[in-house]
Design a protein around this motif. Structure first.
Motif, PDB file in Angstrom:
ATOM      1  N   LEU A  10       7.386  10.442  -0.627  1.00 28.23           N
ATOM      2  CA  LEU A  10       6.336  11.253  -1.168  1.00 28.23           C
ATOM      3  C   LEU A  10       4.937  10.758  -0.666  1.00 28.23           C
ATOM      4  CD1 LEU A  10       7.389  11.476  -4.926  1.00 28.23           C
ATOM      5  CD2 LEU A  10       7.147  13.465  -3.037  1.00 28.23           C
ATOM      6  N   VAL A  11       4.758   9.529  -0.373  1.00 28.76           N
ATOM      7  CA  VAL A  11       3.578   9.119  -0.036  1.00 28.76           C
ATOM      8  C   VAL A  11       3.271   9.525   1.470  1.00 28.76           C
ATOM      9  CG1 VAL A  11       2.390   6.768   0.743  1.00 28.76           C
ATOM     10  CG2 VAL A  11       3.448   7.024  -1.511  1.00 28.76           C
ATOM     11  N   GLY A  29      -0.274  15.606   4.895  1.00 28.74           N
ATOM     12  CA  GLY A  29      -0.775  17.045   4.410  1.00 28.74           C
ATOM     13  C   GLY A  29      -2.237  16.482   4.035  1.00 28.74           C
ATOM     14  N   THR A  30      -2.547  15.499   3.493  1.00 33.59           N
ATOM     15  CA  THR A  30      -4.113  15.340   3.211  1.00 33.59           C
ATOM     16  C   THR A  30      -5.042  14.726   4.091  1.00 33.59           C
ATOM     17  OG1 THR A  30      -3.269  14.594   1.028  1.00 33.59           O
ATOM     18  CG2 THR A  30      -5.566  13.775   1.431  1.00 33.59           C
ATOM     19  N   LEU A  31      -4.578  13.803   4.987  1.00 28.68           N
ATOM     20  CA  LEU A  31      -5.384  13.373   6.104  1.00 28.68           C
ATOM     21  C   LEU A  31      -6.005  14.365   7.139  1.00 28.68           C
ATOM     22  CD1 LEU A  31      -3.973   9.785   6.779  1.00 28.68           C
ATOM     23  CD2 LEU A  31      -5.873  10.405   5.308  1.00 28.68           C
ATOM     24  N   ALA A  34     -10.302  18.282   8.595  1.00 27.73           N
ATOM     25  CA  ALA A  34     -10.805  19.716   8.787  1.00 27.73           C
ATOM     26  C   ALA A  34     -12.005  20.289   7.890  1.00 27.73           C
ATOM     27  CB  ALA A  34      -9.552  20.642   8.688  1.00 27.73           C
ATOM     28  N   ALA A  35     -11.867  19.755   6.645  1.00 31.21           N
ATOM     29  CA  ALA A  35     -12.818  20.027   5.673  1.00 31.21           C
ATOM     30  C   ALA A  35     -14.082  19.568   5.982  1.00 31.21           C
ATOM     31  CB  ALA A  35     -12.500  19.700   4.425  1.00 31.21           C
TER      32      ALA A  35
END
Length: 76
Positions: free
Chosen positions: A50-51, A57-59, A64-65
């Protein structure tokens, strides 16, 4: 969801293998299990997975944001 399905499938397969082994070549050793899945090990494995998936997915999404949409769409 995939981890849960994998754990259930592995547990079911382990139970089947244990039953076949107990009825055949392990019949002289009652109570001996060929395949065991301790809850602590399963929980640790699921937590690590899960980590890793969260970071995977987050990094990139965080990076990109921060980009300007026009610069992100421009291809050079």
């Amino acid at each position: 969801m995939g981890s849960l399905l994998g754990i259930v499938a592995a547990w079911g397969l382990g139970q089947a293998v244990n039953q076949i082994a107990a009825d055949s070549f392990l019949k002289d050793l009652p109570g001996f299990d060929l395949m065991l899945f301790p809850i602590g090990s399963l929980a640790t494995i699921v937590a690590v997975i899960l980590v890793i998936t969260f970071l995977a997915g987050t990094l990139p999404a965080r990076r990109a944001a921060k980009l300007d949409p026009i610069d992100a769409l421009r291809y050079e």
